[in-house]
Motif scaffolding. Sequence first.
Motif, mmCIF file in Angstrom:
data_model
loop_
_atom_site.group_PDB
_atom_site.id
_atom_site.type_symbol
_atom_site.label_atom_id
_atom_site.label_comp_id
_atom_site.label_asym_id
_atom_site.label_seq_id
_atom_site.Cartn_x
_atom_site.Cartn_y
_atom_site.Cartn_z
ATOM 1 N N VAL A 159 -35.092 -10.725 21.133
ATOM 2 C CA VAL A 159 -35.538 -9.364 21.611
ATOM 3 C C VAL A 159 -34.462 -8.309 21.760
ATOM 4 O O VAL A 159 -33.396 -8.859 22.197
ATOM 5 N N ASN A 160 -34.565 -7.281 21.349
ATOM 6 C CA ASN A 160 -33.747 -6.353 21.344
ATOM 7 C C ASN A 160 -34.354 -4.625 21.715
ATOM 8 O O ASN A 160 -35.403 -4.473 21.039
ATOM 9 N N PRO A 161 -33.880 -3.942 22.931
ATOM 10 C CA PRO A 161 -34.578 -2.891 23.219
ATOM 11 C C PRO A 161 -34.092 -1.717 22.496
ATOM 12 O O PRO A 161 -34.560 -0.502 22.888
ATOM 13 N N GLY A 188 -32.509 -12.736 24.981
ATOM 14 C CA GLY A 188 -31.665 -11.376 25.008
ATOM 15 C C GLY A 188 -30.259 -11.514 24.555
ATOM 16 O O GLY A 188 -29.651 -12.691 24.410
ATOM 17 N N GLY A 193 -28.711 -5.327 25.697
ATOM 18 C CA GLY A 193 -29.947 -5.959 25.815
ATOM 19 C C GLY A 193 -29.999 -7.544 26.505
ATOM 20 O O GLY A 193 -31.047 -8.195 26.665
ATOM 21 N N TYR A 213 -32.835 -7.492 28.660
ATOM 22 C CA TYR A 213 -34.131 -7.250 28.023
ATOM 23 C C TYR A 213 -35.333 -8.147 28.406
ATOM 24 O O TYR A 213 -36.360 -7.705 28.563
ATOM 25 N N SER A 245 -27.933 -0.635 22.316
ATOM 26 C CA SER A 245 -27.630 -0.678 23.807
ATOM 27 C C SER A 245 -27.441 -2.151 24.352
ATOM 28 O O SER A 245 -27.888 -2.851 23.524
ATOM 29 N N SER A 294 -29.310 -6.256 34.576
ATOM 30 C CA SER A 294 -30.675 -5.431 34.590
ATOM 31 C C SER A 294 -30.969 -4.654 35.943
ATOM 32 O O SER A 294 -31.705 -5.095 36.553
ATOM 33 N N THR A 305 -36.508 -7.205 31.519
ATOM 34 C CA THR A 305 -37.518 -6.050 31.363
ATOM 35 C C THR A 305 -38.841 -6.011 30.903
ATOM 36 O O THR A 305 -39.729 -5.495 31.465
ATOM 37 N N LEU A 306 -38.808 -6.942 29.753
ATOM 38 C CA LEU A 306 -40.137 -7.231 29.342
ATOM 39 C C LEU A 306 -41.113 -7.997 30.289
ATOM 40 O O LEU A 306 -42.258 -7.885 30.394
ATOM 41 N N ASP A 338 -26.341 -8.833 24.294
ATOM 42 C CA ASP A 338 -25.576 -7.567 24.085
ATOM 43 C C ASP A 338 -25.031 -7.665 22.665
ATOM 44 O O ASP A 338 -24.414 -8.478 22.202
#
Length: 496
Positions: A89-91, A121, A97, A100, A95, A40, A103-104, A123
């Motif tokens: 979760v997925n952004p 999260g 993730g 992620y 891409s 990240s 990020t959240l 990928d």
Amino acid sequence: MRKTLGAAFAAATVVTALVPGTSQAESSDLKWGTCPADMSPGIPVPPGMQCTTLKVPLDYRNPSGRKIDIAVSRLASKQPDQRRGVLLVNPGGPSAGLGYPATLVAAKLPQSVLDSYDVIGFDPRGIGHSTPVTCDLTAEQQLYGNIPPYAKSAADVAERAAKVQQIAKQCWSSKTSALLPHISTANTARDLDQIRSALGEAKASYLGASWGTHLGAVYTTLFPERSDRIVLDSNLPPGGWDYPSERLWGQGVEDRLPDFAAYVAANFREYGLGRTPAQVTAKYHELAARLDKKPVVAPDTVWDGAVLRLITFGYLYGAAQMPMLAEVWKSLAANQPPPPPPGNSQSVAEGADQLISGRYAMICNDSRWPTSVKTYQRAVAVDRLRYPLFGAAGANIQPCAYWPDAIEAPVRVSDNGPANVLMVQNLRDPATPLAAARQMRRALGQRATMVTADEGGHGVYLFGRNRCANYPVTTFLTTGIRPAHDYTCSAAAAPR
């Protein structure tokens, strides 16, 4: 900068040949450890966040065959008495993730949600720290990422066709070509179920944005009985990222640019690009036409009309990017190259080939694209007039036109399953416009309710300011209470 533009904006029930029932994950004894340092970039990793790798079948029709790696992250709840389960979760993108959850947290994911779930999260297959694919893309082939350039004429489409045919050839002759037939949203949804199983959960909740809405819709279509609370934010149509959804970008930019034009007009003294929104919009067309004829040349970027249109599309995603976009326009209006974008462009460039390649594999396998160059030429001519801001980009040709037929028919999103889906959507989204969300809403039928926000930009929950639209998501995730019917949140619900 020329090498990183593409990556920066690359920043879509019934299955005719349904794969046999998926097996359980190879091992539920996951070994958690430190996460990759590049997971990240620029975002702090929350204390306690861990990562692991899960082995899953490359081909779910042959579950005992070759395995690939799926990189998984976990931010565990620190309140076991309040913990409900896992929140995948997925952004979007598609891409990476893995980072992620971080990020959240940086976007102020409510503590009540963090207490209720282990936030998970990952990928997607083909991308990031999961088993990757490559098309051996050159820097020039990476320039636009997975977004086609604006085509001024039929000749531009023909020129682009030759280039994307070469990209498709490279993908299928690369060292990872054997993986390509199995990079799809359906298989990624099956990977999600393997993650759920490996975590020892009977059901999984899900929060996905953009392309992640398609992934979530496919997951809950394939596994309705294993779906707990599903949130879809900034929605693709039920067909995902296909050619019709790509053409919707033209509508999305027409919906969203007035917000930017109003901002620039209100700051005329700073930018000098027009005193009214109409004047600002006229300036866009003037700049694009001028750059089409005479680009502004910098050592690392040729700023032609197509690049201006690409930058504008990408920077319309969020309100925080409006000042940067206005500075780009201001510099080009003065015949000066704009300043480079903030952030570590080098780290973006290093992963661009793999990200763009994985994305091509995913979207090209997910649906059939027109194969005739003339079809794209006609669509570009229509959309250039219908959506003059960006339509001739969204209608342009992609490598998918030269992709082999997929080994599996796409999953058809349906309303067969529990009423456990909450959709949230901005009225003026450039990438996944309201028209796309309405299609998804119809496909999910009684399974979903949708909350729309009188707001512009790509992303509602946490990344938008509208409290009225954020509230039902947190409430649904933490209590299971979902709006009884669709409704729209007014702009007055957003603090100024």
